[in-house]
Motif scaffolding. Structure first.
Motif, PDB file in Angstrom:
ATOM      1  N   LEU A  11      43.914  35.765  63.130  1.00  0.00           N
ATOM      2  CA  LEU A  11      42.882  36.093  62.143  1.00  0.00           C
ATOM      3  C   LEU A  11      41.575  35.358  62.438  1.00  0.00           C
ATOM      4  O   LEU A  11      40.484  35.924  62.286  1.00  0.00           O
ATOM      5  CB  LEU A  11      43.371  35.757  60.735  1.00  0.00           C
ATOM      6  CG  LEU A  11      44.396  36.717  60.131  1.00  0.00           C
ATOM      7  CD1 LEU A  11      44.874  36.202  58.789  1.00  0.00           C
ATOM      8  CD2 LEU A  11      43.779  38.101  60.005  1.00  0.00           C
ATOM      9  N   VAL A  12      41.669  34.092  62.827  1.00  0.00           N
ATOM     10  CA  VAL A  12      40.464  33.335  63.179  1.00  0.00           C
ATOM     11  C   VAL A  12      39.768  33.992  64.369  1.00  0.00           C
ATOM     12  O   VAL A  12      38.540  34.143  64.389  1.00  0.00           O
ATOM     13  CB  VAL A  12      40.815  31.863  63.474  1.00  0.00           C
ATOM     14  CG1 VAL A  12      39.638  31.131  64.112  1.00  0.00           C
ATOM     15  CG2 VAL A  12      41.256  31.149  62.209  1.00  0.00           C
ATOM     16  N   GLY A  13      40.556  34.404  65.375  1.00  0.00           N
ATOM     17  CA  GLY A  13      39.973  35.074  66.548  1.00  0.00           C
ATOM     18  C   GLY A  13      39.312  36.394  66.193  1.00  0.00           C
ATOM     19  O   GLY A  13      38.216  36.706  66.677  1.00  0.00           O
ATOM     20  N   ILE A  14      39.950  37.169  65.355  1.00  0.00           N
ATOM     21  CA  ILE A  14      39.368  38.445  64.932  1.00  0.00           C
ATOM     22  C   ILE A  14      38.093  38.200  64.128  1.00  0.00           C
ATOM     23  O   ILE A  14      37.082  38.897  64.305  1.00  0.00           O
ATOM     24  CB  ILE A  14      40.394  39.257  64.110  1.00  0.00           C
ATOM     25  CG1 ILE A  14      41.518  39.735  65.031  1.00  0.00           C
ATOM     26  CG2 ILE A  14      39.739  40.444  63.413  1.00  0.00           C
ATOM     27  CD1 ILE A  14      42.696  40.341  64.301  1.00  0.00           C
ATOM     28  N   GLY A  15      38.119  37.194  63.242  1.00  0.00           N
ATOM     29  CA  GLY A  15      36.919  36.868  62.454  1.00  0.00           C
ATOM     30  C   GLY A  15      35.761  36.416  63.333  1.00  0.00           C
ATOM     31  O   GLY A  15      34.617  36.832  63.131  1.00  0.00           O
ATOM     32  N   TYR A  16      36.043  35.568  64.331  1.00  0.00           N
ATOM     33  CA  TYR A  16      34.976  35.111  65.218  1.00  0.00           C
ATOM     34  C   TYR A  16      34.426  36.266  66.035  1.00  0.00           C
ATOM     35  O   TYR A  16      33.203  36.369  66.243  1.00  0.00           O
ATOM     36  CB  TYR A  16      35.488  34.006  66.147  1.00  0.00           C
ATOM     37  CG  TYR A  16      34.393  33.480  67.036  1.00  0.00           C
ATOM     38  CD1 TYR A  16      33.435  32.603  66.539  1.00  0.00           C
ATOM     39  CD2 TYR A  16      34.297  33.880  68.354  1.00  0.00           C
ATOM     40  CE1 TYR A  16      32.414  32.129  67.337  1.00  0.00           C
ATOM     41  CE2 TYR A  16      33.282  33.415  69.166  1.00  0.00           C
ATOM     42  CZ  TYR A  16      32.346  32.538  68.655  1.00  0.00           C
ATOM     43  OH  TYR A  16      31.329  32.081  69.443  1.00  0.00           O
ATOM     44  N   SER A  17      35.302  37.155  66.498  1.00  0.00           N
ATOM     45  CA  SER A  17      34.830  38.320  67.263  1.00  0.00           C
ATOM     46  C   SER A  17      33.942  39.211  66.400  1.00  0.00           C
ATOM     47  O   SER A  17      32.899  39.708  66.868  1.00  0.00           O
ATOM     48  CB  SER A  17      36.020  39.129  67.792  1.00  0.00           C
ATOM     49  OG  SER A  17      36.787  38.340  68.677  1.00  0.00           O
TER      50      SER A  17
END
Length: 146
Positions: free
Chosen positions: A105-111
């Motif tokens: 989720l953190v990776g998707i949010g940063y992307s």
């Protein structure tokens, strides 16, 4: 003089007689005197001692002659070990419940933030391009602001 008879065990073989002389000593090799044996061991010990005394010099010459290949080999070995340890740590983190989905989720949010911040508008894409050129110039050591 004493003699004894021995015969073959095989039934169809010819029977032969073997004489054994008990009173005459056999032709055994005589052992060297103790002084010769200890002298040989002393010489071997001196050779080994000489080798170990000159070993630091041999190793110093070897490392000075092959410094670059040994450094390259060491870096390759260190990088392989680093990759294996990193993968093991990531695998251990992945096994913790709810941690792997949280990281996803953190990776998707940063992307999503990156796309919104830099890629949606042309002016922001130009800003990203300038920042990339500046960073490239700092890494390479040249100023490529053209």
């Amino acid at each position: 003089m004493q003699t004894s008879e021995y015969s073959d065990i095989a039934p169809d073989a010819e029977k032969t007689k073997v004489e054994v002389k008990v009173d005459a000593p056999g032709g055994l090799a005589a052992l060297p005197p103790a002084s010769e044996s200890s002298e040989k061991w002393r010489q071997i010990g001196e050779q080994i001692s000489g080798f170990f005394a000159e070993l630091p010099e041999y190793l110093g010459e070897f490392f000075s002659e092959y410094q670059r290949p040994l450094t390259t080999l060491g870096l390759i070995l260190a990088s392989v070990i680093t990759v294996k340890v990193t993968l093991a740590v990531l695998d251990a983190i992945n096994d913790i419940p709810l941690l792997a989905p949280t990281f996803e989720l953190v990776g998707i949010g940063y992307s999503a933030w990156f796309v919104y911040r830099y890629l949606l508008r042309a002016s922001n894409r130009q800003e990203l391009s300038e920042e990339f050129k500046t960073l490239k110039g700092q890494v390479i050591g040249q100023d490529t602001m053209s």
